[in-house]
Design a protein around this motif. Sequence first.
Motif, PDB file in Angstrom:
ATOM      1  N   LEU A 116       0.845  -1.189   0.000  1.00  0.00           N
ATOM      2  CA  LEU A 116       0.000   0.000   0.000  1.00  0.00           C
ATOM      3  C   LEU A 116       0.885   1.245   0.000  1.00  0.00           C
ATOM      4  O   LEU A 116       1.551   1.542   0.991  1.00  0.00           O
ATOM      5  N   HIS A 117       0.953   1.912  -1.137  1.00  0.00           N
ATOM      6  CA  HIS A 117       1.744   3.155  -1.190  1.00  0.00           C
ATOM      7  C   HIS A 117       0.796   4.306  -0.926  1.00  0.00           C
ATOM      8  O   HIS A 117       0.316   4.956  -1.851  1.00  0.00           O
ATOM      9  N   ARG A 118       0.505   4.480   0.322  1.00  0.00           N
ATOM     10  CA  ARG A 118      -0.499   5.515   0.581  1.00  0.00           C
ATOM     11  C   ARG A 118       0.187   6.881   0.682  1.00  0.00           C
ATOM     12  O   ARG A 118       1.197   7.032   1.383  1.00  0.00           O
ATOM     13  N   PRO A 119      -0.354   7.826  -0.022  1.00  0.00           N
ATOM     14  CA  PRO A 119       0.214   9.167   0.077  1.00  0.00           C
ATOM     15  C   PRO A 119      -0.140   9.769   1.432  1.00  0.00           C
ATOM     16  O   PRO A 119      -1.268   9.606   1.898  1.00  0.00           O
ATOM     17  N   VAL A 120       0.856  10.382   2.067  1.00  0.00           N
ATOM     18  CA  VAL A 120       0.543  11.025   3.353  1.00  0.00           C
ATOM     19  C   VAL A 120       0.067  12.437   3.058  1.00  0.00           C
ATOM     20  O   VAL A 120       0.764  13.212   2.408  1.00  0.00           O
TER      21      VAL A 120
END
Length: 733
Positions: A116-120
């Motif tokens: 999961l490359h979740r954008p912060v």
Amino acid sequence: MAAAGTLLHHVPESPAAAPRTLSGPRQAQARRQAEATKRKHQASSETPPVKRRNEASFLPAKKAAAKETQRTFKGKARKTFSPKKSLVGVSDGPREQKPCVRTSSLFKNNPEIPELHRPVVKQVQEKVFTSDAFHELDLHPHLISTINTVLNMTSMTSIQKQSIPALLEGRDALVRSQTGSGKTLAYCIPVVQSLQAMKSKIQRSDGPYALVLVPTRELALQSFNTVQKLLKPFTWIVPGVLMGGERRKSEKARLRKGINILISTPGRLVDHIKSTKNIHFRRIRWLILDEADRILDLGFEKDITVILNAINAECQKRQNVLLSATLTEGVTRLADISLLNPVRISVLDEHRGQSDPKGRAVPEASPLPAGAEPDSFAIPESLDQHVTLVPSKLRLVSLAAFILQQCKFEKDQKMIVFFSSCELVEFHYHLFLQTLQSRSGAPASGPLPSASTPLKFLRLHGNMEQEERTAVFQEFSHSKTGVLLCTDVAARGLDLPQVTWIVQYNAPPSPAEYIHRIGRTARIGCHGSSLLILAPSEAEYVNSLASHKINISEIKMEDILSVLTRDDCFKGSRWGSQKSRAAGPQEIRERATVLQTVFEDYVHSSSRRVSWAKKALQAFIRAYATYPRELKHIFHVRSLHLGHVAKSFGLRDAPQNLSVAAVKRRKANLNRPDLHQETQSKHRLAEILHSEFSSGAEASVAKVKKQNKHARARQPATQHCLQPAPSLSRGKN
Ligand SMILES: Nc1ncnc2c1ncn2[C@@H]1O[C@H](COP(=O)(O)OP(=O)(O)OP(=O)(O)O)[C@@H](O)[C@H]1O
């Protein structure tokens, strides 16, 4: 029906374990098989392959998983009890008569869980409280003392500090602030203050001076309770609630006597406008739309048109107030048509950062700042949001494990689980009640796990009788612990104290609904957490949320499932004689499989339950087909693996007729190109919303639906799509 304790043994351990449904030679044969299995099984459990025990990955690659499965108890059980011979079902008998069951290949052929490359993103935040007290406002002293002593409140919240003076000036307003920030009092206090101050004292028989519209019956009841408390010193002003479900006759009688502050759901009010002679709006001074974006939404448009037309016909001048945590530009535009030069009141971080470095709320009501994104909503600072990616097959056990983890092994936890339809709520409620709640805290073997709390399940949805709905609402409100399974009927406005966890088992159809669902926790400065359960194919939804400045962190599925090692109910027989060992991935898998088997056994214990699970599965697919166009690339029925999804309903195989039905439907659509797909899904969504938030006049709703169906059949297809309400449509064009 078998209780959980009896269900939690998946491999017969002794001859006595053969199910009692057999007798004579077949029973002897089953015994022999059971003994053989036990011997084989013991042999394998005595020498578990080292590689497996030390495995680091929880969900290995396909090949490894397949190999693995053959060696585990699932493989053994399958080999010994071929499907034909397997003794499916559950036992109603004593515990020693353990059923031998078919096991579930939960960990085979699952899609890989993506990283999961979740954008912060930086969330929009608001400060909840101000240091300003209610007595600083120009309010009647009795009203102030009621707020202080009856409601036990002294300082205003940011939104109250901004809204109350603006509304007392007589202005129309759009009020937006985060969930649980006190918007109810932000409009109730000015309404009560203005009505009690009227020169000619209000008479009950005058009828309504204020009309408050809310989307659900529970919210109507809750708002009514707040108004009633505020009115304590002003006994001549009579509040009343119309919420459906209740006998219409008694509501008519109350309307005849007179209600000065009328709180209602739109559907029920329309019902009375159409059928109650003495309802009138001659003296309306206030029109409040709480959860305005929801009320002006697709499902309510027709009702709102009827209501606005009825009010406009009798009274032109009134003060209009629209409130919600998610007032969007779209709603604002619609509102502009009926509102007179409205003030937009919001407590945004951008404001605070620019004009007040100490973080106090901006003192005056003002329009939204130019740079503020209208669809980025504030989220309570003390709300921790999580997401977990779970393959379809493992959804049910993951949900159950999470409930156990939080509500059984932690103290004082109160959880709300959101589902996409009434059928799903009913299905999971009964399933959990019969498998997790019954005998919960009484594992099949061994002592009670320490710090375990008995589980309590409740459910709330639009298809329940009103009496039961109200009872559940009250019970969950007053309870310190428990798990409420519900639809979005509980997503808006409900103020249920001390809710610690919100779980979204089915992703919501919009960021706004996401905000409202999670907003049932972390209210008025309290701490709370949320968990969104997504399939691997739905991982992109996290980016979609991020684009609305919603920040969410991941919990790994294996961390959720690992709780099963804390309860020996879920012990696979391979670990039978071994005590307190470190839980490896293999053991966790076995325990998850045991739990899944419990669910499958329950579902397959009668044909009625199987068809009930199929219906729930069908409802899930129907709801899945209603995601809006902008989310279709994430949630599309075509991406569902029916067999895998079926497992999450305790079904061992994908129901054949479901796919056939889908094909038939597709064919029918091809034959009718006039029925545009989008229109259809809009209809389905509108129908779901309507049934969810119905007026309670079910018979008439059904009749109207039937009439509409016939009318639609007669109309040209282009008219099928829901027409916007006349008074609102201009805003859309
Ligand atoms: N000034 C205050 N001081 C302390 N508690 C307050 C104050 N104002 C409201 N509350 C409490 O805060 C809780 C949340 O209030 P309310 O339900 O009005 O929130 P809301 O903003 O309408 O939320 P939602 O957007 O979810 O509808 C309620 O329990 C209410 O009693």
